[in-house]
Design an enzyme around this catalytic site. Structure first.
Site, PDB file in Angstrom:
ATOM      1  N   ASN A  68      26.497 -54.946  10.690  1.00 51.48           N
ATOM      2  CA  ASN A  68      26.822 -53.516  10.681  1.00 51.48           C
ATOM      3  C   ASN A  68      27.526 -53.040  11.951  1.00 51.48           C
ATOM      4  O   ASN A  68      27.261 -51.945  12.444  1.00 51.48           O
ATOM      5  CB  ASN A  68      25.557 -52.674  10.464  1.00 51.48           C
ATOM      6  N   LYS A 157      24.404 -63.373   3.583  1.00 54.80           N
ATOM      7  CA  LYS A 157      25.598 -63.405   4.434  1.00 54.80           C
ATOM      8  C   LYS A 157      25.280 -63.993   5.803  1.00 54.80           C
ATOM      9  O   LYS A 157      26.012 -64.847   6.318  1.00 54.80           O
ATOM     10  CB  LYS A 157      26.175 -62.000   4.572  1.00 54.80           C
ATOM     11  N   HIS A 177      35.453 -57.866   5.124  1.00 53.98           N
ATOM     12  CA  HIS A 177      36.866 -58.174   4.921  1.00 53.98           C
ATOM     13  C   HIS A 177      37.051 -59.116   3.732  1.00 53.98           C
ATOM     14  O   HIS A 177      37.934 -58.909   2.883  1.00 53.98           O
ATOM     15  CB  HIS A 177      37.461 -58.800   6.181  1.00 53.98           C
TER      16      HIS A 177
END
Length: 243
Positions: A68, A157, A177
């Site tokens: 984040n 992730k 992205h």
């Protein structure tokens, strides 16, 4: 033929094909250069390494700090963490949560991230003499991922990034992205979450392309008006979008 597995949430989705992955990799490499995977280094598991390839624990800490926030801020947070603790994880355990948080304040969500890091390190210290995750290197990918995700705040992730960068394994990590550009390319459904995208792309992208394609998509997502978030690249574009 695309690789299928039971964890793929979109087994009938048509993309991406292996040929499409290679084509995108080649086009992006012409603009950004082909990424070269660094060799794994032998490091002291008790000493954090802020450059090169980290130990698994260092890589996990770095990836938690990247959650984040931007790469610039997460890098500054890691530098602050290293400046304060010098890679001494026992000092992290002994420090107050506020002290750890202050060292990484520039990375955002400092109190939460500090608590997670302290919990991981304290858990490892309780298991034995060495504060290390290096024992995971000999395990299969799925077991490494499961062991990492057992810690609070470590999702697919984060685990995938540690597998890819710190363990030298083939795991297709999906950040913001990669998620955004994959949707633009039609590789995943528009409503796909990051976790679903990881499961689908990890099964579909050829293993030899996991590292270079991930790195290229991240680079491109940061430096292309057409592919950056809100059309505002973080870096100056290198040329017209090849996608």
């Amino acid at each position: 033929m695309a690789r299928r597995n039971k964890e793929d949430p979109f087994p009938d989705w048509c993309g991406p094909s292996a040929a499409a992955c290679r084509k995108v990799t080649d086009r992006l490499a012409q603009l950004h250069g082909m990424p070269q995977r660094p060799k794994l280094q032998k490091t002291n598991p008790e000493t954090a390494n802020c450059g090169g390839v980290a130990t698994i624990l260092d890589g996990l800490v770095r990836t938690i700090l990247s959650q984040n926030t931007t790469q610039k801020n997460s890098t500054r947070a890691m530098e602050g963490f290293m400046a304060r603790f010098g890679g001494n994880y026992r000092a992290v355990i002994a420090a107050a949560n506020d002290d750890v948080a202050d060292s990484i304040r520039c990375g955002g969500l400092a109190n939460v991230k500090a608590s997670r890091i302290k919990h991981i390190v304290a858990s490892l210290a309780a298991q034995g003499d060495a504060i290390s995750l290096e024992h995971l290197r000999t395990l299969p990918d799925a077991e490494i991922k499961a062991a990492l995700m057992a810690y609070p705040g470590v999702g697919p992730k984060t685990a995938s990034c540690v597998l890819l960068f710190s363990c030298g394994r083939e795991s297709f990590a999906v950040d913001t992205h990669v998620l955004r550009i994959s949707k633009q390319l039609g590789w995943i459904p528009p409503q796909a979450s990051r976790e679903q995208a990881h499961a689908h792309l990890d099964a579909r992208v050829p293993k030899l392309l996991h590292y270079p394609l991930h790195v290229l998509l991240v680079r491109h997502g940061k430096s292309c008006y057409a592919c950056a978030a809100n059309g505002r690249p973080q870096r100056p574009p290198l040329g017209p979008c090849p996608l």
